[in-house]
Design a protein around this motif. Structure first.
Motif, PDB file in Angstrom:
ATOM      1  N   GLN A  50      -2.805  -0.432  15.182  1.00 62.06           N
ATOM      2  CA  GLN A  50      -3.787  -1.162  14.355  1.00 62.06           C
ATOM      3  C   GLN A  50      -3.305  -2.571  14.025  1.00 62.06           C
ATOM      4  O   GLN A  50      -4.049  -3.531  14.119  1.00 62.06           O
ATOM      5  CB  GLN A  50      -4.019  -0.414  13.042  1.00 62.06           C
ATOM      6  CG  GLN A  50      -4.865   0.837  13.187  1.00 62.06           C
ATOM      7  CD  GLN A  50      -4.925   1.572  11.854  1.00 62.06           C
ATOM      8  OE1 GLN A  50      -4.065   2.398  11.569  1.00 62.06           O
ATOM      9  NE2 GLN A  50      -5.926   1.247  11.024  1.00 62.06           N
ATOM     10  N   LEU A  69      -0.220   2.962  12.971  1.00 61.40           N
ATOM     11  CA  LEU A  69      -0.141   1.704  12.224  1.00 61.40           C
ATOM     12  C   LEU A  69       0.270   0.546  13.137  1.00 61.40           C
ATOM     13  O   LEU A  69      -0.252  -0.561  13.021  1.00 61.40           O
ATOM     14  CB  LEU A  69       0.840   1.827  11.054  1.00 61.40           C
ATOM     15  CG  LEU A  69       0.326   2.648   9.860  1.00 61.40           C
ATOM     16  CD1 LEU A  69       1.473   2.940   8.879  1.00 61.40           C
ATOM     17  CD2 LEU A  69      -0.827   1.911   9.139  1.00 61.40           C
ATOM     18  N   SER A 114       0.843  -1.192   0.000  1.00 63.78           N
ATOM     19  CA  SER A 114       0.000   0.000   0.000  1.00 63.78           C
ATOM     20  C   SER A 114       0.876   1.239   0.000  1.00 63.78           C
ATOM     21  O   SER A 114       1.961   1.238   0.579  1.00 63.78           O
ATOM     22  CB  SER A 114      -0.906   0.030   1.227  1.00 63.78           C
ATOM     23  OG  SER A 114      -0.198   0.477   2.367  1.00 63.78           O
ATOM     24  N   ASN A 169      -4.832   2.303   0.330  1.00 63.01           N
ATOM     25  CA  ASN A 169      -5.379   2.252   1.680  1.00 63.01           C
ATOM     26  C   ASN A 169      -4.716   1.159   2.519  1.00 63.01           C
ATOM     27  O   ASN A 169      -4.920  -0.032   2.290  1.00 63.01           O
ATOM     28  CB  ASN A 169      -6.891   1.988   1.551  1.00 63.01           C
ATOM     29  CG  ASN A 169      -7.547   2.091   2.900  1.00 63.01           C
ATOM     30  OD1 ASN A 169      -6.879   2.185   3.934  1.00 63.01           O
ATOM     31  ND2 ASN A 169      -8.861   2.066   2.879  1.00 63.01           N
ATOM     32  N   SER A 170      -3.962   1.562   3.514  1.00 64.94           N
ATOM     33  CA  SER A 170      -3.249   0.577   4.339  1.00 64.94           C
ATOM     34  C   SER A 170      -4.211  -0.315   5.120  1.00 64.94           C
ATOM     35  O   SER A 170      -3.859  -1.418   5.529  1.00 64.94           O
ATOM     36  CB  SER A 170      -2.296   1.296   5.307  1.00 64.94           C
ATOM     37  OG  SER A 170      -3.020   2.170   6.141  1.00 64.94           O
ATOM     38  N   ASN A 171      -5.445   0.148   5.288  1.00 59.50           N
ATOM     39  CA  ASN A 171      -6.426  -0.689   6.006  1.00 59.50           C
ATOM     40  C   ASN A 171      -6.686  -2.004   5.282  1.00 59.50           C
ATOM     41  O   ASN A 171      -6.972  -3.017   5.909  1.00 59.50           O
ATOM     42  CB  ASN A 171      -7.740   0.058   6.187  1.00 59.50           C
ATOM     43  CG  ASN A 171      -7.595   1.152   7.236  1.00 59.50           C
ATOM     44  OD1 ASN A 171      -6.782   1.018   8.166  1.00 59.50           O
ATOM     45  ND2 ASN A 171      -8.356   2.234   7.087  1.00 59.50           N
ATOM     46  N   GLU A 172      -6.605  -1.967   3.988  1.00 60.52           N
ATOM     47  CA  GLU A 172      -6.811  -3.204   3.223  1.00 60.52           C
ATOM     48  C   GLU A 172      -5.763  -4.245   3.592  1.00 60.52           C
ATOM     49  O   GLU A 172      -6.033  -5.442   3.559  1.00 60.52           O
ATOM     50  CB  GLU A 172      -6.725  -2.921   1.718  1.00 60.52           C
ATOM     51  CG  GLU A 172      -7.980  -2.266   1.190  1.00 60.52           C
ATOM     52  CD  GLU A 172      -7.961  -2.183  -0.345  1.00 60.52           C
ATOM     53  OE1 GLU A 172      -7.450  -3.139  -0.983  1.00 60.52           O
ATOM     54  OE2 GLU A 172      -8.430  -1.154  -0.872  1.00 60.52           O
ATOM     55  N   THR A 208       3.103   8.252  10.853  1.00 60.17           N
ATOM     56  CA  THR A 208       2.106   7.174  10.722  1.00 60.17           C
ATOM     57  C   THR A 208       2.488   5.930  11.524  1.00 60.17           C
ATOM     58  O   THR A 208       1.673   5.012  11.646  1.00 60.17           O
ATOM     59  CB  THR A 208       1.962   6.745   9.250  1.00 60.17           C
ATOM     60  OG1 THR A 208       3.210   6.126   8.837  1.00 60.17           O
ATOM     61  CG2 THR A 208       1.673   7.927   8.336  1.00 60.17           C
ATOM     62  N   LEU A 240      -4.123  -4.200   6.614  1.00 58.16           N
ATOM     63  CA  LEU A 240      -4.310  -4.537   8.026  1.00 58.16           C
ATOM     64  C   LEU A 240      -5.494  -5.476   8.235  1.00 58.16           C
ATOM     65  O   LEU A 240      -5.514  -6.278   9.176  1.00 58.16           O
ATOM     66  CB  LEU A 240      -4.492  -3.252   8.841  1.00 58.16           C
ATOM     67  CG  LEU A 240      -3.238  -2.356   8.852  1.00 58.16           C
ATOM     68  CD1 LEU A 240      -3.572  -0.943   9.302  1.00 58.16           C
ATOM     69  CD2 LEU A 240      -2.164  -2.966   9.742  1.00 58.16           C
ATOM     70  N   ALA A 241      -6.484  -5.372   7.343  1.00 54.33           N
ATOM     71  CA  ALA A 241      -7.687  -6.197   7.494  1.00 54.33           C
ATOM     72  C   ALA A 241      -7.580  -7.533   6.768  1.00 54.33           C
ATOM     73  O   ALA A 241      -8.441  -8.400   6.927  1.00 54.33           O
ATOM     74  CB  ALA A 241      -8.903  -5.420   6.959  1.00 54.33           C
ATOM     75  N   ASN A 242      -6.527  -7.708   5.999  1.00 51.01           N
ATOM     76  CA  ASN A 242      -6.405  -8.926   5.185  1.00 51.01           C
ATOM     77  C   ASN A 242      -5.999 -10.119   6.046  1.00 51.01           C
ATOM     78  O   ASN A 242      -4.897 -10.149   6.595  1.00 51.01           O
ATOM     79  CB  ASN A 242      -5.360  -8.666   4.091  1.00 51.01           C
ATOM     80  CG  ASN A 242      -5.298  -9.800   3.089  1.00 51.01           C
ATOM     81  OD1 ASN A 242      -5.514 -10.966   3.450  1.00 51.01           O
ATOM     82  ND2 ASN A 242      -5.003  -9.475   1.846  1.00 51.01           N
ATOM     83  N   ALA A 244      -4.827  -6.176  15.027  1.00 50.23           N
ATOM     84  CA  ALA A 244      -5.167  -7.146  13.984  1.00 50.23           C
ATOM     85  C   ALA A 244      -4.337  -8.421  14.116  1.00 50.23           C
ATOM     86  O   ALA A 244      -4.444  -9.324  13.280  1.00 50.23           O
ATOM     87  CB  ALA A 244      -4.962  -6.518  12.610  1.00 50.23           C
TER      88      ALA A 244
END
Lengths: 347, 347, 347, 347
Positions: free
Chosen positions: D85, D82, D34, D57-60, D78, D62-64, D89
């Protein structure tokens, strides 16, 4: 992007090194690998690297129309026939040194390459070494003026296995051949005359095979410079690889590479770690660079930096050194054919 | 040929060194030597060298009208009275470092020298060292641009005798004073601010005398450059004397001197001999040169290369370093008088 | 204290050096000096040093009963007659190298010395150099095991004056003779076979006198070791004097001496000063030490560290090298008498 | 074979380096990358490397659920969010240095890591450098006895872009933080007290942002040793990275790395090429090794060699150095919280 498609012939230590180095290059694709002893182990190794074809038969590689170039990494006696076959098949060739141990055979192989119009690079990897390249740049750039004396020290950390000594071709053809090439590379001139002195000081096994383990060779170059190479099969402190070019305006010299710069000072003295020990570690970058340049020259149709003639010249010097030992006198390169004939008759 | 006629006051180790160095100079003649412990041994030593007068009483030297210059090589507490007497007697003076351990006393001595119009050189021998002189030449010549960082490493091979520690004046006044002078010599600038950090890591005897055996001092110079000096009373590998000046266009650094260049490579590593161990051996040439230059400047009425002001400035920096340790904070050279007063009151 | 009373024969550069070095020794007294060109200048020089007798006639020295030993510093052609006369007069002898350029003459001189029972030291000063002594200590002490390869680099900063080239005896007898002695000193073995390669690359004037300015000589030692020496009459970067002994347990190598250790780093690279340029500066300490040891050995009746046989052996190797150039082949030391005869006949 | 599946957050220079180094490891698989500025160029770059997911989007990442570990290579501000998060996760974390510029935030991030039970490695790559590792081995192995003085020289070849100076956090938090970590690594001890001296000597732009371009920091360690670090933002001769640990039994020092060992001797002096210039070239192997070890520790559940506490301690020393500059006095690490509070009030 155009890619050069490659077949590797001979998957021993050096074949595997070349494979791994080629795999880093986006413009190279390894299509096949052949080895006399191919089996499950090699297949696993190839699969990990995405190499589709694994075979015991080098002909499968030579006949494969999807292969542009081959790397000959098999034993020296196979080099000449493989070069001829590859040339006829229109494939470019990277061949490990020496091409052969018989000048005539090497000449035949080069003739085949010439007629086929393919390219041939020989594995004199040391030309790509960061130290020696820099010395050569200084010579070429005129920093040291006209070269007068070229000195090369080349000592292996350990002698080869006795089994290898038998088939090695002897210290001049197997080991010092690198230095003969280096002498030509650094001096920018051809060798005219060779005198060799040698002895067996490390292990009598060398004498049993008519070989030497310690040798000093002096050279006379066409441009008038003199050269000297010393070789030992065993430097207990590591791989000793140094050169010096001395000339009318100064000298350029390269010392050994060390694993680190750490220096310890105690009441005993000042100590640093030995030079790099293993040739693959010492010349790691040089091996990478020689394959990069080979691929680059093929893709862009540029002349190769080390070609068949370089192999031939180094072999001629090696033969002269062997003859010099046999005859206990200096040998002119121009006399080696005649002297070989005489010597073989007298035997 | 005109000769400078010399009296030596104090015939310990350094007095004898200066005598032998002066004896090599055709323009110097040693007329007399005095030492509190003069006796048969010193008389024999003097006779061998053709020195006519040997006495316990330094006044005999100071009163001798046939003496042009004196070398003060006696203990530090005698320096100031001897300088004053010699100045009044109209004799030129070479005095070992430090002039004194009290700034006020040094100032008084310098005032006496000034009023008498005699010349005074101080024994900062390291300014005459081949390595440090060369670094200074590069700085002065602009090779490295504006100096930004001055680094000095100075470590003795062995700590002094415990008896000496008591009277030495402490690590800053006794040992680092050489480096403070070197810092001024190399930077070409005066020191404005000093911060010292120290510890006792080698021998608790230093702590017993309120002294340190290991110290790092940072300096701020008037020209904006920063400096750092590290001292240790014991470097087991020999006398460690290195400097580095880093600037806007590069750096100039001097490494240690070694007794030879021999290097041994074995399976254990690469070894060379330790640096020169003994200060008289390390600075042998510098001791010779400082006396040559002293004699030359007297004969030709040239300004001396290291004078009383150099002694005074180095002593001020040493005092600032001592105060910095006491107060645990940086000390400006301009504050040392006031701080000394406060500190002596508070005690 | 007993003193050795000395006469100096030949007051050129090297004679003056020896004189000044001897004057530092309390056990040496210089009684007389002779020189073909003695005059007011030499008389002033001698007077300054308190040398009573100055003469043009060396016989005055040889006949003087108050002289114990002589230093022969005159031209090479005078060495043999002077040695013989001095031996007959019962005087000990220090003689500059080479004793002569004819093996037979040198043998005669040594025979005279033997019969007279006097002592003879030859001026191979490099044996007393701090670097080479240390390498030899390592070889003798077994640090590097059995010697396999001895390498000596010896390059002068400037070629000699053309007038000198005529009478020098050639590169092998004049210059490389030091290295032949060093080869014996370092290897601890005698040389059996010699092969020389040379060229004129610096100045055609060498060719005009049948001389070379660049040469590489390989050696075979009795103990099996091999050696190589390279000489150049002109190394523009200074006096290049390096050695390396490589053996079964490692190597010991000595690098050049530099005037200082200062190193400058700029955007152009890392630079340090050239090696010491002038042989008297480079070997200053060695010259001092060889005279000290000579005096000490005479006083205490100890064997001299470099004697007539050392001179003879080095001259034999030099002659072998000359013959090797003439014959374009290796020459055994045992064959030089016969080969010289043949060669002189054929001319 | 088990593989660690990785997401890269931030695909600038260092993110790309880590990616290429991870791709050589058979046990690592890069799943996603990302970057705020992701676009066609990054997509092409990712495709060449077979990276399936490219996102802004770094959330993609973190949520993977198919990602085991992330590399945080985005800007410093950041890092803390990060890390928090990623910890929540359940992902392991490799984070570039510094974690943050506020001690409190770093502590919060480490707390989140602790609670989540994930692993965190910080990018102090120099610990993996061949030279510094070897010095540390000597210290740990007792070769040099008890450490007394630790010296670190760290000078960049070029100052950063003015835009970066604004946000860099200053010389201590941005540049010298590596050296603070190295000081702890080499000494094997924690820092207790810090004194900093600095100046702006290279470019006034540093002063405009309240920063320094030249600084010397002295350290006092818990084990009694003293330390000194000097930093410059511009060494025109290249990247200057040297360390020395001096102790009771000797010293261990590491010099710079050079691109080759070639040395040229001419009438001008002896010259070699400058040290390696670019940090990615100089620390190339160290970057490779830190990722290898990270992957290896995750796979085999071994403790990481540089963890969150190492980041925290280095940041504390950096803060103490900043406070020392502001207050012009030494600062104890134990006082930084209180002093920061006072200082922020007074502003």
């Amino acid at each position: 992007m155009k890619k050069i498609r490659i077949g590797i012939i001979g998957a021993g230590r050096i074949g595997k090194i070349h494979t791994d180095n080629l795999m880093r290059l986006p413009q190279a694709e390894i299509v096949a690998v052949s080895d006399l002893f191919a089996g499950p182990e090699l297949e696993a190794w190839a699969q990990e690297r995405g190499i589709a074809i694994v075979t015991k038969n080098s002909n499968e590689i030579l006949a494969n129309p999807n292969i542009d170039a081959i790397f000959i990494c098999s034993s020296t006696d196979t080099h000449v026939p493989l070069i001829k076959q590859a040339a006829q098949a229109g494939k470019h060739i990277f061949c490990e040194k020496p091409v052969s141990m018989e000048i005539k055979q090497t000449e035949d192989a080069l003739e085949a390459v010439r007629q086929a119009g393919v390219k041939l690079q020989v594995g004199f990897n040391r030309r790509f070494d960061h130290n020696f390249k820099r010395v050569r740049e200084h010579v070429q750039g005129g920093t040291i003026g006209e070269p007068h004396i070229i000195k090369i020290t080349s000592r292996d950390p350990n002698p080869p296995h006795p089994d290898y000594i038998k088939v090695s071709g002897g210290i001049f053809m197997d080991m010092m051949i690198h230095d003969f090439d280096m002498a030509r590379f650094l001096s920018g001139s051809e060798v005219e005359e060779v005198h060799a002195m040698g002895n067996v000081l490390i292990n009598p096994v060398f004498a049993e095979h008519g070989d030497l383990d310690t040798a000093i060779v002096t050279l006379r170059f066409k441009n008038g410079a003199l050269g000297v190479i010393d070789n030992s099969r065993q430097a207990v402190y590591g791989y000793d690889q140094r050169v010096e070019v001395f000339g009318s305006k100064g000298s350029a010299a390269a010392n050994n590479d060390h694993p680190n710069t750490a220096e310890v000072s105690t009441s005993e003295g000042i100590v640093r770690d030995k030079p790099l020990h293993f040739f693959l570690e010492r010349y790691n970058e040089a091996y990478i660079e020689e394959t990069q340049i080979f691929i680059d020259c093929l893709l862009n149709d540029k002349p190769l930096p080390v070609d068949g003639n370089d192999a031939l010249q180094a072999e001629r010097i090696a033969l002269a050194a062997k003859l010099s030992i046999s005859l206990s006198r200096p040998v002119a390169i121009s006399d080696i054919a005649e002297l070989s004939k005489q010597l073989s008759k007298s035997v």
